[in-house]
Design a protein around this motif. Structure first.
Motif, mmCIF file in Angstrom:
data_model
loop_
_atom_site.group_PDB
_atom_site.id
_atom_site.type_symbol
_atom_site.label_atom_id
_atom_site.label_comp_id
_atom_site.label_asym_id
_atom_site.label_seq_id
_atom_site.Cartn_x
_atom_site.Cartn_y
_atom_site.Cartn_z
ATOM 1 N N ALA A 1 0.551 7.795 9.578
ATOM 2 C CA ALA A 1 1.102 6.886 8.561
ATOM 3 C C ALA A 1 2.134 7.605 7.703
ATOM 4 O O ALA A 1 2.045 8.821 7.500
ATOM 5 C CB ALA A 1 -0.023 6.373 7.658
ATOM 6 N N GLY A 2 3.103 6.857 7.216
ATOM 7 C CA GLY A 2 4.102 7.421 6.305
ATOM 8 C C GLY A 2 4.738 6.279 5.531
ATOM 9 O O GLY A 2 4.566 5.106 5.885
ATOM 10 N N ILE A 3 5.480 6.635 4.481
ATOM 11 C CA ILE A 3 6.120 5.581 3.688
ATOM 12 C C ILE A 3 7.634 5.678 3.810
ATOM 13 O O ILE A 3 8.237 6.701 3.466
ATOM 14 C CB ILE A 3 5.686 5.672 2.210
ATOM 15 C CG1 ILE A 3 4.156 5.597 2.177
ATOM 16 C CG2 ILE A 3 6.308 4.536 1.400
ATOM 17 C CD1 ILE A 3 3.543 5.642 0.828
ATOM 18 N N ARG A 4 8.218 4.622 4.329
ATOM 19 C CA ARG A 4 9.677 4.580 4.478
ATOM 20 C C ARG A 4 10.308 4.441 3.099
ATOM 21 O O ARG A 4 9.887 3.569 2.326
ATOM 22 C CB ARG A 4 10.103 3.369 5.315
ATOM 23 C CG ARG A 4 9.457 3.249 6.678
ATOM 24 C CD ARG A 4 9.785 1.878 7.283
ATOM 25 N NE ARG A 4 9.149 1.673 8.567
ATOM 26 C CZ ARG A 4 7.955 1.109 8.738
ATOM 27 N NH1 ARG A 4 7.250 0.714 7.681
ATOM 28 N NH2 ARG A 4 7.456 0.934 9.950
ATOM 29 N N PRO A 5 11.347 5.227 2.794
ATOM 30 C CA PRO A 5 12.009 5.060 1.493
ATOM 31 C C PRO A 5 12.999 3.900 1.552
ATOM 32 O O PRO A 5 14.186 4.078 1.791
ATOM 33 C CB PRO A 5 12.702 6.414 1.284
ATOM 34 C CG PRO A 5 12.900 6.968 2.653
ATOM 35 C CD PRO A 5 11.904 6.349 3.573
ATOM 36 N N THR A 6 12.479 2.701 1.353
ATOM 37 C CA THR A 6 13.337 1.511 1.448
ATOM 38 C C THR A 6 13.859 1.145 0.055
ATOM 39 O O THR A 6 13.271 1.519 -0.959
ATOM 40 C CB THR A 6 12.556 0.315 2.030
ATOM 41 O OG1 THR A 6 11.349 0.157 1.272
ATOM 42 C CG2 THR A 6 12.188 0.546 3.470
ATOM 43 N N THR A 7 14.962 0.419 0.040
ATOM 44 C CA THR A 7 15.598 0.078 -1.241
ATOM 45 C C THR A 7 15.742 -1.437 -1.361
ATOM 46 O O THR A 7 15.667 -2.158 -0.360
ATOM 47 C CB THR A 7 17.005 0.708 -1.338
ATOM 48 O OG1 THR A 7 17.841 0.087 -0.341
ATOM 49 C CG2 THR A 7 16.977 2.195 -1.074
ATOM 50 N N LYS A 8 15.981 -1.860 -2.589
ATOM 51 C CA LYS A 8 16.052 -3.297 -2.875
ATOM 52 C C LYS A 8 17.138 -3.977 -2.039
ATOM 53 O O LYS A 8 16.929 -5.033 -1.469
ATOM 54 C CB LYS A 8 16.332 -3.459 -4.366
ATOM 55 C CG LYS A 8 16.233 -4.853 -4.870
ATOM 56 C CD LYS A 8 16.487 -4.859 -6.362
ATOM 57 C CE LYS A 8 16.923 -6.245 -6.788
ATOM 58 N NZ LYS A 8 17.526 -6.244 -8.118
ATOM 59 N N ASP A 9 18.320 -3.346 -1.967
ATOM 60 C CA ASP A 9 19.422 -3.986 -1.246
ATOM 61 C C ASP A 9 19.613 -3.422 0.172
ATOM 62 O O ASP A 9 20.638 -3.655 0.799
ATOM 63 C CB ASP A 9 20.732 -3.890 -2.046
ATOM 64 C CG ASP A 9 21.168 -2.445 -2.300
ATOM 65 O OD1 ASP A 9 20.480 -1.514 -1.817
ATOM 66 O OD2 ASP A 9 22.195 -2.242 -2.967
ATOM 67 N N ARG A 10 18.627 -2.674 0.661
ATOM 68 C CA ARG A 10 18.609 -2.130 2.028
ATOM 69 C C ARG A 10 19.751 -1.163 2.318
ATOM 70 O O ARG A 10 20.114 -0.942 3.467
ATOM 71 C CB ARG A 10 18.647 -3.264 3.078
ATOM 72 C CG ARG A 10 17.401 -4.094 3.050
ATOM 73 C CD ARG A 10 17.634 -5.400 3.774
ATOM 74 N NE ARG A 10 16.468 -6.251 3.654
ATOM 75 C CZ ARG A 10 15.641 -6.524 4.631
ATOM 76 N NH1 ARG A 10 15.828 -5.999 5.827
ATOM 77 N NH2 ARG A 10 14.610 -7.315 4.449
ATOM 78 N N ASP B 1 0.856 -1.196 0.000
ATOM 79 C CA ASP B 1 0.000 0.000 0.000
ATOM 80 C C ASP B 1 0.888 1.242 0.000
ATOM 81 O O ASP B 1 1.636 1.466 0.941
ATOM 82 C CB ASP B 1 -0.863 -0.063 1.284
ATOM 83 C CG ASP B 1 -1.726 1.171 1.477
ATOM 84 O OD1 ASP B 1 -1.768 2.016 0.561
ATOM 85 O OD2 ASP B 1 -2.342 1.296 2.554
ATOM 86 N N SER B 2 0.813 2.052 -1.061
ATOM 87 C CA SER B 2 1.640 3.266 -1.061
ATOM 88 C C SER B 2 0.784 4.530 -0.943
ATOM 89 O O SER B 2 1.204 5.614 -1.343
ATOM 90 C CB SER B 2 2.539 3.322 -2.294
ATOM 91 O OG SER B 2 1.751 3.190 -3.446
ATOM 92 N N THR B 3 -0.411 4.382 -0.363
ATOM 93 C CA THR B 3 -1.246 5.560 -0.124
ATOM 94 C C THR B 3 -0.822 6.221 1.186
ATOM 95 O O THR B 3 -0.255 5.577 2.072
ATOM 96 C CB THR B 3 -2.732 5.177 -0.015
ATOM 97 O OG1 THR B 3 -2.866 4.213 1.035
ATOM 98 C CG2 THR B 3 -3.254 4.611 -1.321
ATOM 99 N N ALA B 4 -1.146 7.513 1.309
ATOM 100 C CA ALA B 4 -0.653 8.279 2.463
ATOM 101 C C ALA B 4 -1.547 8.139 3.700
ATOM 102 O O ALA B 4 -1.108 8.420 4.816
ATOM 103 C CB ALA B 4 -0.585 9.753 2.066
ATOM 104 N N ASN B 5 -2.784 7.696 3.513
ATOM 105 C CA ASN B 5 -3.750 7.706 4.631
ATOM 106 C C ASN B 5 -3.516 6.583 5.641
ATOM 107 O O ASN B 5 -2.964 5.534 5.306
ATOM 108 C CB ASN B 5 -5.174 7.579 4.086
ATOM 109 C CG ASN B 5 -5.307 6.359 3.207
ATOM 110 O OD1 ASN B 5 -4.477 6.133 2.336
ATOM 111 N ND2 ASN B 5 -6.301 5.540 3.449
ATOM 112 N N HIS B 6 -3.976 6.787 6.878
ATOM 113 C CA HIS B 6 -3.890 5.685 7.842
ATOM 114 C C HIS B 6 -5.109 4.775 7.715
ATOM 115 O O HIS B 6 -6.148 5.177 7.206
ATOM 116 C CB HIS B 6 -3.674 6.199 9.263
ATOM 117 C CG HIS B 6 -4.669 7.192 9.736
ATOM 118 N ND1 HIS B 6 -5.936 6.847 10.101
ATOM 119 C CD2 HIS B 6 -4.569 8.537 9.913
ATOM 120 C CE1 HIS B 6 -6.582 7.925 10.488
ATOM 121 N NE2 HIS B 6 -5.778 8.971 10.375
#
Ligand SMILES: Cc1cc2nc3c(=O)[nH]c(=O)nc-3n(C[C@H](O)[C@H](O)[C@H](O)COP(=O)(O)OP(=O)(O)OC[C@H]3O[C@@H](n4cnc5c(N)ncnc54)[C@H](O)[C@@H]3O)c2cc1C
Length: 345
Positions: A282-291, A250-255
């Protein structure tokens, strides 16, 4: 002609802005409040991965750099953001206690993990197998810090509160220009907002949504953060942050109601005092493929750079990688291959 323009003012943007200020570089920041990761984060700094009892990447180096960085910022902005307290990791079994003891013997961890088992003294918590205690940890009040720094930027006319439209950026050999503002370099620090950045769309940013509920619990009176299947983080005034969830679909901003139910279910397994839910974020962590973070210069444009991919540990990683990026740009210090975006070319 400015030295830099920064796009995005979360932990990454602030960390880089502060590098520029301490090195007397001129800059301007664009911020449009489209992402919330830094503003909703728990703000914990903790060099230990509490699932497996291992040290996080470059843990000691990052912790040392982060404490220096936030302490200097407190002094500069004349406010306090650092709240030091231990984290108590709830054990689920005797086997887990034994794994903890083995981890305590590792040189990289023995500074952080307390060898003694900590018996639970909180009557409102059900903790049959006791706690392991992590030292040199705590919380940064990121919301307060970002607000104080934003005020400082506004006072110096360095903050433009509008969306940066990538198509409007003119890129020349020795500078970039955006709506009449010229700078020698542009740094993108957009967090998960990077998915809308056409210059870096080739990078494997993943994103992982996290939610907390905030509860009020009068009787609990926690002095430490508790880590069970979720964290309980004391914020003061009987308010606690409880979470967080992890959701990469889920990449929506709402909780969401489902996250709230998940968190309450987990909390009710070990918190026995009554509590009231007072908020949810709620928020979206900017995670990456290789962490690993995304740091470096665009493969085609020498004056366009990136500081992103702070994942779920931005408080510790942010100041560390901002310094690395600055030293790379200004003093040609090579970047570690594992964080350099060249690894994806
Ligand atoms: C629920 C949750 C809990 C967390 N808990 C912790 C924790 O306890 N400890 C920890 O270390 N980390 C934690 N994290 C992770 C941490 O929050 C992130 O690593 C960090 O916030 C990332 O910072 P950032 O600046 O890269 O991104 P962001 O905070 O998302 O900042 C990016 C900024 O760029 C702006 N922006 C984007 N696009 C544009 C544009 N085109 N124009 C203008 N502005 C733009 C956005 O509005 C935003 O303010 C948590 C994250 C979440 C979601």
């Amino acid at each position: 002609m400015l030295d830099y323009m920064i796009v995005g003012f979360g932990l990454a943007g602030l960390s880089f802005a502060e590098q520029l200020e301490t090195n007397k570089k001129s800059y301007i920041v664009f911020e449009d409040a489209s992402q919330k990761s830094s503003r909703v984060a728990g703000g914990l700094f903790n060099p230990v991965i509490l699932k497996r009892f291992t040290a996080a990447w470059r843990a000691t180096e990052q912790l040392d750099a982060a404490i220096l960085f936030y302490t200097a910022l407190e002094r500069k902005l004349n406010q306090s953001f650092i709240h030091k307290f231990p984290i108590l990791r709830r054990f689920n079994s005797i086997e887990e206690q034994n794994t903890w003891f083995q981890a305590c013997d590792k040189p990289i961890l023995n500074k952080f993990l307390s060898f003694d088992i900590v018996k639970n003294t909180y009557v409102g918590l059900d903790i049959p197998f006791h706690f392991g205690k992590v030292n040199h940890t705590g919380r940064i009040d990121i919301t307060k810090m970002l607000a104080a720094y934003s005020k400082h930027l506004i006072e110096h006319q360095q903050l433009i509160t509008t969306s940066f439209i990538h198509d409007k950026l003119r890129i020349e050999d020795t500078y970039v220009e955006y709506e009449g503002i010229k700078a020698k370099n542009v740094i993108f620090t957009e967090g998960f907002g990077m998915i809308n950045n056409p210059f870096f769309e080739y990078l494997p940013l993943r994103g992982n949504k996290g939610e907390y509920v905030l509860i009020k619990c009068h009787q609990l009176d926690l002095k430490e953060a508790i880590k069970s299947s979720i964290f309980i983080i004391p914020l003061g005034d009987n308010i606690y942050k409880v979470g967080a969830t992890y959701n990469n679909k889920d990449s929506t901003a709402n909780h969401t109601q489902s996250a709230k139910e998940e968190l309450i279910e987990k909390l009710d397994t070990f918190l026995k005092f009554p509590y009231e839910i007072v908020d949810q974020v709620a928020g979206i962590r900017p995670t990456t493929k290789d962490r690993k973070p995304f740091i470096g210069t665009h493969p085609e444009y020498a004056n366009m750079h990136l500081l992103n991919g702070l994942g779920s540990r931005g408080v510790l990683i942010g100041p560390y990688v901002a310094k690395k990026l600055f030293e790379y740009l200004e003093y040609q210090q090579p970047l570690d291959r594992e964080i350099d975006i060249q690894r994806f070319e």
